[in-house]
Design an enzyme around this catalytic site. Structure first.
Site, PDB file in Angstrom:
ATOM      1  N   ASP A 110       1.916   7.995   4.049  1.00 24.87           N
ATOM      2  CA  ASP A 110       2.416   7.728   2.437  1.00 24.87           C
ATOM      3  C   ASP A 110       0.666   7.661   2.146  1.00 24.87           C
ATOM      4  OD1 ASP A 110       1.571   4.817   5.047  1.00 24.87           O
ATOM      5  OD2 ASP A 110      -0.381   6.556   3.823  1.00 24.87           O
ATOM      6  N   ASN A 140       1.537   8.872   9.314  1.00 23.70           N
ATOM      7  CA  ASN A 140       1.980   8.932   8.367  1.00 23.70           C
ATOM      8  C   ASN A 140       2.225   9.229   7.248  1.00 23.70           C
ATOM      9  OD1 ASN A 140       1.834   6.093   9.957  1.00 23.70           O
ATOM     10  ND2 ASN A 140       0.793   5.437   9.150  1.00 23.70           N
ATOM     11  N   HIS A 170       1.839  14.994   9.890  1.00 12.15           N
ATOM     12  CA  HIS A 170       3.369  15.056   8.897  1.00 12.15           C
ATOM     13  C   HIS A 170       3.493  15.444   7.192  1.00 12.15           C
ATOM     14  CE1 HIS A 170       4.302  12.973  12.569  1.00 12.15           C
ATOM     15  NE2 HIS A 170       4.924  14.162  12.834  1.00 12.15           N
ATOM     16  N   PRO A 180       8.612   0.282   3.599  1.00 11.25           N
ATOM     17  CA  PRO A 180       9.875  -0.508   4.922  1.00 11.25           C
ATOM     18  C   PRO A 180       9.589   1.096   5.749  1.00 11.25           C
ATOM     19  CG  PRO A 180      10.603   0.849   2.235  1.00 11.25           C
ATOM     20  CD  PRO A 180       8.915   0.452   1.971  1.00 11.25           C
ATOM     21  N   ASP A 181       9.969   0.593   6.726  1.00 15.12           N
ATOM     22  CA  ASP A 181      10.400   1.891   7.952  1.00 15.12           C
ATOM     23  C   ASP A 181      11.410   2.137   7.650  1.00 15.12           C
ATOM     24  OD1 ASP A 181      11.360  -0.202   9.251  1.00 15.12           O
ATOM     25  OD2 ASP A 181      10.200  -1.153  10.451  1.00 15.12           O
ATOM     26  N   PHE A 182      11.775   2.611   8.759  1.00 17.35           N
ATOM     27  CA  PHE A 182      13.142   3.429   8.685  1.00 17.35           C
ATOM     28  C   PHE A 182      14.197   2.731   9.804  1.00 17.35           C
ATOM     29  CE2 PHE A 182      12.052   6.807   6.493  1.00 17.35           C
ATOM     30  CZ  PHE A 182      12.908   7.853   7.173  1.00 17.35           C
ATOM     31  N   ARG A 183      13.745   1.372  10.808  1.00 16.94           N
ATOM     32  CA  ARG A 183      14.691   0.947  11.160  1.00 16.94           C
ATOM     33  C   ARG A 183      14.842  -0.307  11.544  1.00 16.94           C
ATOM     34  NH1 ARG A 183      10.885   3.874  16.648  1.00 16.94           N
ATOM     35  NH2 ARG A 183       9.647   2.874  14.441  1.00 16.94           N
TER      36      ARG A 183
END
Length: 375
Positions: A212, A210, A229, A135-138
């Site tokens: 992940d 990413n 990140h 899932p993304d944040f937005r």
């Protein structure tokens, strides 16, 4: 309770402003180019933070960074999420003549097939992981920020805030348990394409936004990656910075559901994911100059190219370098009719399959995908 939440929010914002002031005052960051860039809420697989670079939350409304662009200084704020003037200067710096021979997708495919590209530079965003189910944040309704109520956070970004983690690590630990690389989510076809480039000896580097870790799960050599990140493969203390055994951190989070503690000072340990207010890994600044100067093809996939410094990588390459954008929409300096740019519109996985079909690599791609999903 509401007063306490507001107090924490204000304390978070004040702390980030102090970090920003310290960053701008630091002469060590005057490497070459510094500018402010509008910060938008990140996707789960792409935490959109600053660069060397301090990660800054959307509470501040912007992120800041030292952009490492050699030719000229650019110090100006962005408007509306994009610094058009700065982007124009960067595009201009490539010095591309309008009379240059136009590059086509077929030309890029032929060069891939013949092995003419030896140093492919990849810039990857959240879009490369969408089909993995992360899932993304937005996204309204399904994005992480819309589903954080169970964590009782004072504000959504607190889940990636070091100060909040120090007080209450449970929300991040719960999230980390859900998204730990290779446990629930597997590499996409696009991640396998990266691995294929690596196995063919054509990959210079992947700069991924990413967290992940699916590039590594797909078999890409970690030496060929810059995870801007951070990642889950190592861990350290949030207080003294002492490295912590990665397997112990993993078992503590996945099996016990708790944050590990530092053997040196007793404080909390977390995976080496860049939280708001933390600096990006030095690996970025260590390698980016060399990579942009030596690459012969840039492939940009699944990103809005809005957040510095990663957004600027395609603009730092030499003027004769071919650039391929694989995305659902045109972004960044790819806008405009540039003879050395090619835009392959659409979903990352579908576009990568098309590219490999044309290059005669589809069978190899499918085999890699099958292998990663059988591990």
């Amino acid at each position: 309770m509401m007063m306490k939440r507001e107090e924490m929010r204000m304390r978070h914002q004040t702390a980030n402003m102090r970090r920003l002031s310290a960053l701008l005052a630091s002469s060590s960051l005057a490497t070459s180019c510094a500018f402010l860039h509008t910060y938008s809420a990140p996707s789960l697989s792409s935490l959109r933070m600053g660069n060397k670079f301090v990660a800054s939350s959307s509470e501040m409304g912007f992120a800041t960074g030292s952009c490492l662009r050699p030719p000229r200084i650019c110090s100006m704020p962005t408007v509306g999420g994009r610094n058009a003037k700065c982007s124009a200067l960067m595009s201009e710096s490539r010095g591309i003549s309008s009379s240059a021979e136009r590059v086509t997708l077929e030309r890029i495919v032929d060069s891939l097939k013949e092995g003419e590209y030896k140093k492919v530079l990849v810039v990857a965003g959240a879009g490369v992981s969408c089909s993995a189910g992360i899932p993304d944040f937005r996204t309204p309704g399904s994005g992480l920020y819309d589903n954080l109520h169970k964590y009782d956070l004072p504000y959504p970004e607190a889940i990636f805030d070091v100060d909040f983690y120090r007080q209450n690590p449970v929300p991040f630990v719960t999230l980390a348990k859900e998204i730990w690389p290779g446990v629930k989510y597997r590499p996409t076809l696009t991640h396998c394409f990266f691995s294929l480039l690596d196995k063919k000896g054509m990959l210079q580097r992947i700069y991924t936004q990413n967290i992940d870790g699916l590039e590594a799960v797909a078999g890409v050599d970690p030496d060929r990656m810059v995870e801007c990140h951070g990642h889950f493969r190592s861990a350290s203390c949030i207080n003294c910075g002492t490295a912590h055994e990665a397997d112990d951190c993993k078992s503590s989070i996945l099996e016990k559901g708790s944050a590990p503690t530092c053997n040196n000072c007793g404080s909390l340990v977390k995976p080496d994911i860049v939280f708001f207010g933390e600096v990006m890994p030095s690996r970025f600044s260590d390698l980016v100059h060399f990579d942009v100067a030596s690459c012969d093809l840039v492939v940009v996939l699944g990103t809005s190219l809005l957040v510095a410094p990663v957004a600027s990588i395609p603009d730092w390459v030499k003027s004769d370098v071919h650039r391929l954008l694989i995305n659902r929409e045109m972004v960044g300096s790819f806008h405009g009719d540039k003879p050395l740019d090619v835009f392959l519109e659409g979903d990352c996985d579908e576009s990568v399959r098309k590219l490999c079909q044309l290059a005669g690599w589809e069978e190899e791609l499918d085999q890699l995908y099958s292998d990663t999903h059988c591990k």
